[in-house]
Design a protein around this motif. Sequence first.
Motif, PDB file in Angstrom:
ATOM      1  N   TRP A 181     -14.638  28.939 -47.249  1.00 33.14           N
ATOM      2  CA  TRP A 181     -14.582  30.390 -47.034  1.00 33.14           C
ATOM      3  C   TRP A 181     -15.798  30.876 -46.253  1.00 33.14           C
ATOM      4  O   TRP A 181     -15.679  31.672 -45.320  1.00 33.14           O
ATOM      5  CB  TRP A 181     -14.494  31.104 -48.376  1.00 33.14           C
ATOM      6  N   LEU A 182     -16.984  30.382 -46.631  1.00 38.55           N
ATOM      7  CA  LEU A 182     -18.214  30.767 -45.919  1.00 38.55           C
ATOM      8  C   LEU A 182     -18.167  30.295 -44.474  1.00 38.55           C
ATOM      9  O   LEU A 182     -18.588  31.015 -43.550  1.00 38.55           O
ATOM     10  CB  LEU A 182     -19.437  30.199 -46.631  1.00 38.55           C
ATOM     11  N   LEU A 226     -16.364  24.845 -55.386  1.00 35.18           N
ATOM     12  CA  LEU A 226     -17.427  24.700 -54.391  1.00 35.18           C
ATOM     13  C   LEU A 226     -16.852  24.422 -53.002  1.00 35.18           C
ATOM     14  O   LEU A 226     -17.322  24.970 -52.004  1.00 35.18           O
ATOM     15  CB  LEU A 226     -18.373  23.569 -54.802  1.00 35.18           C
ATOM     16  N   VAL A 227     -15.839  23.561 -52.955  1.00 31.26           N
ATOM     17  CA  VAL A 227     -15.206  23.266 -51.663  1.00 31.26           C
ATOM     18  C   VAL A 227     -14.553  24.526 -51.096  1.00 31.26           C
ATOM     19  O   VAL A 227     -14.697  24.840 -49.916  1.00 31.26           O
ATOM     20  CB  VAL A 227     -14.162  22.143 -51.822  1.00 31.26           C
ATOM     21  N   LEU A 255     -17.466  31.713 -38.750  1.00 32.54           N
ATOM     22  CA  LEU A 255     -16.793  31.574 -37.452  1.00 32.54           C
ATOM     23  C   LEU A 255     -16.261  32.920 -36.974  1.00 32.54           C
ATOM     24  O   LEU A 255     -16.345  33.255 -35.788  1.00 32.54           O
ATOM     25  CB  LEU A 255     -15.640  30.576 -37.563  1.00 32.54           C
ATOM     26  N   ARG A 256     -15.740  33.702 -37.923  1.00 33.91           N
ATOM     27  CA  ARG A 256     -15.181  35.001 -37.528  1.00 33.91           C
ATOM     28  C   ARG A 256     -16.280  35.954 -37.072  1.00 33.91           C
ATOM     29  O   ARG A 256     -16.100  36.716 -36.119  1.00 33.91           O
ATOM     30  CB  ARG A 256     -14.420  35.614 -38.705  1.00 33.91           C
TER      31      ARG A 256
END
Length: 203
Positions: free
Chosen positions: A194-195, A188-189, A200-201
């Motif tokens: 990753w999300l 989950l972390v 941000l990208r």
Amino acid sequence: MSGDNLSLAYALHVLPDRLPAGRPTLNDILSALGDRGLALILLIFSIPAIIPTPGIPAGMIFGSALALIGGQMVVGAKRVRLPSSIAQRHIGQDVLRQVFQRATPIIEKLERRLNIRLAGVMSPLAMRVIGGVIVVMAVLIALPIPFGNTLLGLAVLALSLGLARQDGVAVLVGLSLAILAGGVSVALVHGSLWLFDTGLRVA
């Protein structure tokens, strides 16, 4: 460490009535339990991590307390003590009553399945290892991991039930849940990071 001979479900049911009116503290809970046993304390502190507790940061409060209790198990402490910064945290009595009322029937059903068996799982050395596992679970409970508390809390719950009734099978179930919960929490972390990085990208 094994708790007393009274029903754990009954102890859970009557606890709110033994607390000061209004907003009792974690120290009030410990005082009400007296010398009922470390396993019962673990049980009671694990439940708010499993059942939603609106209005209080249950994960942070009870996770921090569980981490300290687990740490005391690691060093072989005979009596639970919490620092004042944690012990004086207030919890609404009505919230506690609702949470424990929801949990009592479940604990009662689980309790009927417990038997004294595999006592070697609860040797002094094993108790220290279990304390270390609880510390890890508690730290993860205290972290703001989305949807991460339920399995962690269930692992501590199973461990506490096993210790309270000297049921080594329940302890082994708790340890298995702890491994699973740890893996899920890491996933989950990782997924959340990753999300966040992907967002941000894109932005």
